[in-house]
Design an enzyme around this catalytic site. Structure first.
Site, short mmCIF file in Angstrom:
data_model
loop_
_atom_site.label_atom_id
_atom_site.label_comp_id
_atom_site.label_asym_id
_atom_site.label_seq_id
_atom_site.Cartn_x
_atom_site.Cartn_y
_atom_site.Cartn_z
N LYS A 144 0.84 -1.21 0.00
CA LYS A 144 0.00 0.00 0.00
C LYS A 144 0.88 1.26 0.00
O LYS A 144 0.64 2.19 -0.77
CB LYS A 144 -0.90 0.01 1.25
CG LYS A 144 -1.63 1.33 1.45
CD LYS A 144 -2.44 1.35 2.72
CE LYS A 144 -1.67 1.68 3.97
NZ LYS A 144 -1.44 3.11 4.25
N ASN A 145 1.90 1.27 0.86
CA ASN A 145 2.69 2.49 1.03
C ASN A 145 3.60 2.78 -0.15
O ASN A 145 4.19 3.86 -0.22
CB ASN A 145 3.52 2.41 2.33
CG ASN A 145 2.64 2.63 3.56
OD1 ASN A 145 1.43 2.86 3.43
ND2 ASN A 145 3.24 2.54 4.73
N CYS A 177 -4.62 13.28 13.18
CA CYS A 177 -4.63 11.84 12.89
C CYS A 177 -4.58 11.09 14.20
O CYS A 177 -3.97 11.54 15.15
CB CYS A 177 -3.43 11.50 12.04
SG CYS A 177 -3.26 9.74 11.82
N ARG A 185 1.38 14.41 13.70
CA ARG A 185 1.86 14.24 12.33
C ARG A 185 1.87 15.54 11.52
O ARG A 185 1.10 15.71 10.57
CB ARG A 185 1.04 13.17 11.61
CG ARG A 185 1.18 11.83 12.26
CD ARG A 185 0.32 10.79 11.60
NE ARG A 185 1.03 10.04 10.58
CZ ARG A 185 0.50 9.00 9.94
NH1 ARG A 185 -0.73 8.63 10.17
NH2 ARG A 185 1.19 8.33 9.06
N ASP A 229 5.06 0.39 12.00
CA ASP A 229 3.86 -0.24 11.45
C ASP A 229 3.73 -1.72 11.84
O ASP A 229 2.72 -2.35 11.50
CB ASP A 229 3.84 -0.12 9.92
CG ASP A 229 3.48 1.29 9.46
OD1 ASP A 229 3.09 2.10 10.31
OD2 ASP A 229 3.59 1.56 8.24
N ARG A 247 -8.62 -0.54 4.81
CA ARG A 247 -7.77 0.49 4.23
C ARG A 247 -6.42 -0.09 3.81
O ARG A 247 -5.80 0.42 2.88
CB ARG A 247 -7.50 1.59 5.28
CG ARG A 247 -8.68 2.49 5.56
CD ARG A 247 -8.26 3.62 6.48
NE ARG A 247 -6.95 4.10 6.08
CZ ARG A 247 -6.00 4.51 6.90
NH1 ARG A 247 -6.20 4.54 8.19
NH2 ARG A 247 -4.84 4.93 6.45
#
Ligand code: UD1
Length: 430
Positions: free
Chosen positions: A22-23, A126, A131, A316, A408
């Site tokens: 995803k990233n 967030c 952030r 993560d 997501r």
């Protein structure tokens, strides 16, 4: 709202195909704004965040087509997307869209680089910390953009175009590195980024930009040297496998016991977390088609870990590691150094019987003999998947609410776990 129901206790055995990251997919899709030629991306994961970004890009005028499924297509092949930004019709990225996904803020650099102006909503607060985007804006200013903030929007202008600069980031930021890299490729002359993030997803984007005709030295290091060009060409690029998804399943196998091959996973992108996994008493081997993770007997050993930018232990994967350690034979310590508020899973893990004490940026996890299923709430993407891991370990049934967080970032999570023996299902609210 959908929920996920898990009955714990089953070992995981078999193989799990790893999807595209995803990233990496998000900034690669954004790279389509840099050229009027066609950019074809393969192995794009079908995720809510990816689909939202596609909507944002369409809004800017990107023609976007996703190939239909072909006979023999398997779930890990991902999708092939063709993107052409022949004319950018709108240089505004509105609040309603950017506020839903932070990475969409990264359209700012490419838009101002190509169109000489852009108006992009600030991403806003967030759940995992404040952030800020100060380094993004400072970097673009050094490239010559004039930046104003009005009514929650960043207004960037570069009437004569951007020009190369020597940028030294005060700290490592994945987003600021993407932002400046994606602008510098269309700046006049050379840009040097010092203290660049070294995450493999940045390397993947840089490799794609090279295919689009840019000369970039230092890919994979903390100093990137970029020769800007007037125009970028089209390219075909395949998204790198998702190291966070692979790491998540690796921790899940360690948690439940079993023997699973993570197909397509790249051990070189996961060296640190795989070493941590070995310390917990899990066998990890690199095999021809990926990574094999095996734990058949013996207790989970406690460990001490600090999150760090790549190549350190990824933030993560912090929540997933914590879920595993809730059942370790002893006390573990995790220090979160990247985001100040990334412990929201702690309260939810406690609902299953975990014994975790928080003090500032440090969590002390005393291993317990059993976790017991309970209703829990997903709070953010990685936190939610830690609850899945805990649910797989727990006795009885765990129901996870607010699973849109999972959608997501994890493609076909239930299907992938079910094929390895997990009792996990989605309860649709209709
Ligand atoms: C990206 C990843 C996210 C991951 C994170 C850290 C994507 C889509 N998201 O997020 O999954 O958890 O990297 O590996 O790739 N910071 C500033 N000023 C800035 C920018 C960042 O102070 O201008 C701070 C942040 O608040 C944070 C730290 O730098 O404390 C690292 O953040 P960053 O690497 O930028 O994370 P993201 O790019 O948002």
């Amino acid at each position: 709202m959908d929920r996920i129901q898990i009955t714990g206790g089953n070992a995981l055995n078999g193989s799990i195909p790893i999807s595209g990251a995803k990233n990496a997919a998000l900034p690669l899709l954004i790279a389509s704004l840099l050229t009027d030629d066609r950019l074809t991306l393969k192995n794009v994961p079908n995720l809510a965040d990816v689909n939202l970004l596609m909507r944002i890009l369409r809004n800017h005028g990107v023609d976007l087509a996703v190939d239909g499924k072909r006979p023999g297509t398997t779930m890990h092949l991902g999708e092939t997307c063709h993107l052409t930004a022949r004319d950018i019709v709108d240089t505004t990225a509105p609040y309603e869209m950017v506020s839903r996904m932070r990475a969409s803020f990264w359209v700012l650099g490419p838009l101002v680089a190509r169109m000489r102006q852009a108006k992009v909503s600030l991403p806003g607060g967030c759940a995992i910390g404040t952030r800020p985007v100060d380094m993004h804006l400072a970097g673009l200013k050094e490239l010559g953009a004039e930046i104003d903030i009005e009514a929650g929007y960043v207004i960037a202008k570069a009437p004569k175009g951007l020009r190369g600069a020597h940028i030294v980031f005060p700290k490592v930021s994945v987003g600021a590195t993407h932002q400046v890299l994606l602008a510098a490729v269309l700046a006049k002359g050379e840009t040097v980024i010092e203290n660049a993030a070294r995450e493999p997803e940045i390397g993947d984007v840089a490799e794609c930009l090279v295919k689009m005709g840019v000369k970039i030295e230092g890919i994979g290091t903390s100093v990137l040297r970029i020769q800007g060009r007037d125009r970028l060409e089209g390219a075909v690029h395949s998204v790198v496998p998702d190291r966070i998804e692979a790491g998540t399943f690796a921790f899940a196998v360690a948690a439940t016991g079993g023997d699973v091959v993570l197909e397509g996973a790249r051990a070189v992108h996961l060296k640190n977390p795989l070493d941590v996994l070995r310390e917990t008493g899990t066998e990890v081997t690199e095999v021809a088609n990926g990574i094999r993770v095996k734990r058949t007997s013996g207790a989970i050993q406690p460990v001490s870990v600090e999150t760090q930018p790549f190549p350190g232990f990824p933030t993560d994967l912090q929540a997933q590691l914590m879920a595993l350690l809730t059942r370790a034979a002893g006390t573990s310590v995790i220090r979160e150094t990247i985001f100040e508020n990334r412990f929201m899973h702690v309260q939810e893990l406690a609902r299953l019987g975990a014994d975790i004490h928080l003090h500032g940026d440090t969590a002390t996890i005393k291993g317990v003999k059993t976790l017991t299923g309970a209703p829990v709430m997903a709070t953010d993407l990685r936190a939610s998947v830690s609850l899945v891991i805990a649910g797989l370990m727990a006795e009885g049934t765990t129901t996870i609410n607010r699973v849109y967080h999972l959608d997501r970032g994890f493609e076909q999570l239930e299907q992938k776990l079910t094929r390895c023996g997990a009792a996990i299902e989605r309860l649709s609210s209709g």
